[in-house]
Write a protein that holds these residues in place. Structure first.
Motif, PDB file in Angstrom:
ATOM      1  N   ARG A 112       0.835  -1.209   0.000  1.00 48.12           N
ATOM      2  CA  ARG A 112       0.000   0.000   0.000  1.00 48.12           C
ATOM      3  C   ARG A 112       0.867   1.255   0.000  1.00 48.12           C
ATOM      4  O   ARG A 112       0.570   2.215  -0.707  1.00 48.12           O
ATOM      5  CB  ARG A 112      -0.920   0.013   1.225  1.00 48.12           C
ATOM      6  CG  ARG A 112      -2.144  -0.841   1.060  1.00 48.12           C
ATOM      7  CD  ARG A 112      -3.093  -0.649   2.207  1.00 48.12           C
ATOM      8  NE  ARG A 112      -4.135  -1.661   2.189  1.00 48.12           N
ATOM      9  CZ  ARG A 112      -4.866  -1.979   3.223  1.00 48.12           C
ATOM     10  NH1 ARG A 112      -4.683  -1.384   4.395  1.00 48.12           N
ATOM     11  NH2 ARG A 112      -5.810  -2.899   3.129  1.00 48.12           N
ATOM     12  N   THR A 113       1.941   1.259   0.818  1.00 45.81           N
ATOM     13  CA  THR A 113       2.819   2.446   0.851  1.00 45.81           C
ATOM     14  C   THR A 113       3.521   2.630  -0.490  1.00 45.81           C
ATOM     15  O   THR A 113       3.639   3.752  -0.987  1.00 45.81           O
ATOM     16  CB  THR A 113       3.863   2.341   1.984  1.00 45.81           C
ATOM     17  OG1 THR A 113       4.578   1.114   1.849  1.00 45.81           O
ATOM     18  CG2 THR A 113       3.208   2.430   3.346  1.00 45.81           C
ATOM     19  N   LYS A 114       3.960   1.510  -1.118  1.00 52.64           N
ATOM     20  CA  LYS A 114       4.595   1.600  -2.438  1.00 52.64           C
ATOM     21  C   LYS A 114       3.618   2.185  -3.458  1.00 52.64           C
ATOM     22  O   LYS A 114       3.975   3.054  -4.257  1.00 52.64           O
ATOM     23  CB  LYS A 114       5.051   0.222  -2.916  1.00 52.64           C
ATOM     24  CG  LYS A 114       6.346  -0.250  -2.316  1.00 52.64           C
ATOM     25  CD  LYS A 114       6.711  -1.612  -2.888  1.00 52.64           C
ATOM     26  CE  LYS A 114       7.891  -2.213  -2.161  1.00 52.64           C
ATOM     27  NZ  LYS A 114       8.183  -3.579  -2.622  1.00 52.64           N
ATOM     28  N   ASP A 115       2.372   1.685  -3.416  1.00 52.82           N
ATOM     29  CA  ASP A 115       1.355   2.167  -4.354  1.00 52.82           C
ATOM     30  C   ASP A 115       1.081   3.646  -4.159  1.00 52.82           C
ATOM     31  O   ASP A 115       0.949   4.411  -5.129  1.00 52.82           O
ATOM     32  CB  ASP A 115       0.052   1.376  -4.202  1.00 52.82           C
ATOM     33  CG  ASP A 115       0.180  -0.048  -4.718  1.00 52.82           C
ATOM     34  OD1 ASP A 115       1.164  -0.325  -5.440  1.00 52.82           O
ATOM     35  OD2 ASP A 115      -0.697  -0.881  -4.396  1.00 52.82           O
ATOM     36  N   GLU A 150       1.744   6.612  -6.784  1.00 51.76           N
ATOM     37  CA  GLU A 150       0.634   7.502  -7.169  1.00 51.76           C
ATOM     38  C   GLU A 150       1.029   8.966  -6.984  1.00 51.76           C
ATOM     39  O   GLU A 150       0.724   9.812  -7.833  1.00 51.76           O
ATOM     40  CB  GLU A 150      -0.591   7.166  -6.323  1.00 51.76           C
ATOM     41  CG  GLU A 150      -1.873   7.777  -6.837  1.00 51.76           C
ATOM     42  CD  GLU A 150      -3.090   7.314  -6.061  1.00 51.76           C
ATOM     43  OE1 GLU A 150      -4.007   8.138  -5.915  1.00 51.76           O
ATOM     44  OE2 GLU A 150      -3.124   6.156  -5.610  1.00 51.76           O
ATOM     45  N   MET A 151       1.729   9.263  -5.872  1.00 52.31           N
ATOM     46  CA  MET A 151       2.180  10.643  -5.623  1.00 52.31           C
ATOM     47  C   MET A 151       3.173  11.088  -6.700  1.00 52.31           C
ATOM     48  O   MET A 151       3.096  12.218  -7.201  1.00 52.31           O
ATOM     49  CB  MET A 151       2.833  10.753  -4.236  1.00 52.31           C
ATOM     50  CG  MET A 151       1.859  10.588  -3.075  1.00 52.31           C
ATOM     51  SD  MET A 151       0.614  11.879  -3.029  1.00 52.31           S
ATOM     52  CE  MET A 151       1.586  13.212  -2.409  1.00 52.31           C
ATOM     53  N   GLU A 161       2.768  14.194  -9.258  1.00 55.68           N
ATOM     54  CA  GLU A 161       3.772  15.257  -9.379  1.00 55.68           C
ATOM     55  C   GLU A 161       4.207  15.434 -10.830  1.00 55.68           C
ATOM     56  O   GLU A 161       4.316  16.566 -11.327  1.00 55.68           O
ATOM     57  CB  GLU A 161       4.982  14.932  -8.502  1.00 55.68           C
ATOM     58  CG  GLU A 161       4.725  15.137  -7.016  1.00 55.68           C
ATOM     59  CD  GLU A 161       5.888  14.639  -6.159  1.00 55.68           C
ATOM     60  OE1 GLU A 161       6.968  14.341  -6.722  1.00 55.68           O
ATOM     61  OE2 GLU A 161       5.699  14.553  -4.938  1.00 55.68           O
ATOM     62  N   ASN A 162       4.455  14.324 -11.510  1.00 59.69           N
ATOM     63  CA  ASN A 162       4.849  14.402 -12.923  1.00 59.69           C
ATOM     64  C   ASN A 162       3.750  15.032 -13.770  1.00 59.69           C
ATOM     65  O   ASN A 162       4.025  15.837 -14.669  1.00 59.69           O
ATOM     66  CB  ASN A 162       5.180  13.008 -13.465  1.00 59.69           C
ATOM     67  CG  ASN A 162       6.453  12.450 -12.869  1.00 59.69           C
ATOM     68  OD1 ASN A 162       7.269  13.185 -12.319  1.00 59.69           O
ATOM     69  ND2 ASN A 162       6.609  11.144 -12.967  1.00 59.69           N
TER      70      ASN A 162
END
Length: 192
Positions: free
Chosen positions: A143-146, A150-151, A155-156
């Protein structure tokens, strides 16, 4: 149409004692072949002459139902086509389980990167789900990786939007006007 009843019927006379049940049924063989027009469902290469046959190439093919083979009650069909150069016979059949076709003989199926990529993604997803079932910490890590991914994507996306806004602020009309003025000034100098 009421004025011309002959337009409603197919111009056939049926006597009053006609019984369609008395018409004998044809005993057609189960492995009967039909001639159909089809397109090659994938890229392939003839084993005899090496000719490439591209997806979408049209053929007059023979079609038959494969005996003693079905998938969930769906019949599997076999198609016979001929190579465009050497006329060698190529056969392939439907694969309803994978919603695809399988090559039988006469040619080799060319590499399909998309299909391999989809299979790899499915395998990775399955492994991840199995891992998460046994390990609650792995669920949290994924979940943290996802969320990090996503963040980064957001940003991109924001950076791209800003770049597009900067480019939109450039006034092309003013630039063209300035260029025309410079050209006119050069002409005046040349004339002087």
């Amino acid at each position: 149409f009421t004025e011309r009843p002959d337009l409603l019927s197919p111009q056939k006379y049926y006597p009053p004692d006609f019984d369609p049940a008395k018409i004998p049924k044809l005993k057609l063989p189960k492995d009967r072949q039909y001639v159909v027009r089809l397109m090659a469902p994938f890229n392939m290469r003839c084993k005899t002459c090496g000719e490439y046959i591209y997806k979408g190439k049209k053929f007059n093919a023979r079609k038959e139902t494969v005996q003693n083979e079905s998938y969930l009650g769906l019949p599997i069909f076999r198609f016979y086509i001929k190579c465009t150069r050497c006329l060698a016979e190529i056969t392939f059949k439907t694969d309803p389980e994978n919603t695809d076709y399988t090559m039988e003989h006469g040619a080799t199926r060319n590499f399909q990167a998309e299909k391999l990529l989809e299979e790899e993604e499915k395998r990775m997803q399955k492994e991840r789900e199995e891992e998460e079932l046994n390990n609650p910490m792995k669920v949290l890590e994924n979940r943290t990786k996802d969320s990090k991914l996503e963040m980064e994507v957001l940003e991109n996306l924001q950076e791209l939007k800003e770049l597009n806004q900067r480019q939109a602020n450039v006034d092309f009309e003013a630039m063209l006007k300035q260029y025309k003025e410079l050209e006119e000034e050069q002409r005046r100098r040349e004339q002087e």
